[in-house]
Enzyme design. Structure first.
Site, mmCIF file in Angstrom:
data_model
loop_
_atom_site.group_PDB
_atom_site.id
_atom_site.type_symbol
_atom_site.label_atom_id
_atom_site.label_comp_id
_atom_site.label_asym_id
_atom_site.label_seq_id
_atom_site.Cartn_x
_atom_site.Cartn_y
_atom_site.Cartn_z
ATOM 1 N N HIS A 1 6.843 47.005 43.912
ATOM 2 C CA HIS A 1 5.571 46.424 43.474
ATOM 3 C C HIS A 1 4.880 47.263 42.396
ATOM 4 C CE1 HIS A 1 1.947 44.050 43.742
ATOM 5 N NE2 HIS A 1 1.220 45.117 44.014
ATOM 6 N N SER B 1 -0.964 43.418 39.923
ATOM 7 C CA SER B 1 -1.305 42.933 41.255
ATOM 8 C C SER B 1 -2.610 42.129 41.213
ATOM 9 C CB SER B 1 -1.385 44.120 42.225
ATOM 10 O OG SER B 1 -1.352 43.693 43.559
#
Length: 272
Positions: free
Chosen positions: A252, A100
């Site tokens: 994610h 991320s």
């Protein structure tokens, strides 16, 4: 002999866990995501222990890193702090692995000091975010702004946030809840987040990305709701030497969701 102590002091104190050290083995530098810590790699790192050195860094202001009221929490400055960490330990040609926001930091380091990086792996790496709006930047100077951040994050809550980052909600357990809640319990965290909002200069531009010549592996969850797959596909086009792997039934938080698959793809990439 390289001194790999737990903490280092540059302009701010970084916390680093050295999981293994062998002078002849390649070194992995792990950079976690926004509002997280190196805890997010706990399921991935055991797969690497036999063949790699592993340095899992909590970059400021997250995890066990220092929370400073004077540090500039821009991408540029955080990247420079990580670079300083590597340089003071005479580390060269490391492999960067970023999840991320950590992925964006990997790209920042590749752009600034390509000589320090052998290869880079982006796990759902954030990109193409615009700089902070001037109105928000101005608001960060208000004395109650850290309280506003605390209220906003508390409003969504850890449970909702975890549901947003994983595909299979059944995998959420107390270990995950406690591990991802812990960074918010650190003293000075919300004041530091206010400074981070003030200093956020935006992600690297397309022009910046197109001059990065580091070999990059992009691994994305098919159902990522935080940094959608479209970002990964766009990055693949803008980075001159990038390949994209898409994980089925993943969101994610792929180091948590698919650690063995992620390891296998990274190991194959590094073995070439």
């Amino acid at each position: 002999m390289i001194d790999l102590t737990v903490e280092t002091k540059s302009e701010i104190e970084l916390y680093c866990e050295c999981i293994r050290y062998d002078a002849d083995a390649p070194t992995l530098v792990l950079l976690h995501g926004f509002l997280s810590s190196s805890f997010s790699f706990r399921k991935l790192t055991p797969f690497f222990k036999g063949d790699y050195n592993i340095l899992a860094i909590d970059y400021p202001p997250f995890g066990k890193s220092e929370k400073s009221s004077s540090y500039t929490y821009s991408y540029h400055n955080v990247a420079c702090s990580v670079i300083n960490f590597l340089e003071t330990r005479n580390l060269k040609k490391v492999i960067l692995i970023g999840h991320s926001m950590g992925g964006q930091l990997c790209l920042q380091i590749c752009k600034r000091r390509p000589d320090l990086v052998e290869k880079a792996v982006l796990l759902s790496g954030s990109s193409y975010l615009a700089p902070m709006r001037p109105s928000v930047r101005t608001a960060t100077y208000l004395p109650f702004f850290p309280l506003l951040i605390r209220w906003y994050l508390g409003k969504s809550g850890i449970e909702k946030n975890l549901h947003n980052v994983v595909y299979d909600k059944k995998m959420i357990d107390d270990e995950m809840r406690n591990g991802y809640l812990e960074p918010f319990l650190q003293k000075g965290m919300f004041q530091a987040l206010g400074r981070m909002a003030r200093h956020f200069e935006g992600d690297l531009s397309e022009d910046d990305l197109q001059v990065i010549n580091t070999d990059c592996l992009l691994i994305w969850g098919e159902h990522d709701q935080v940094v959608p797959l479209s970002i990964g596909k766009r990055l693949q086009k803008d980075l001159p030497h990038a390949q994209l792997i898409i994980l089925k039934e993943a969101g994610h938080l792929i180091p948590e969701e698919k650690p063995e698959e992620v390891y296998n793809y990274i190991h194959d990439f590094l073995s070439k």
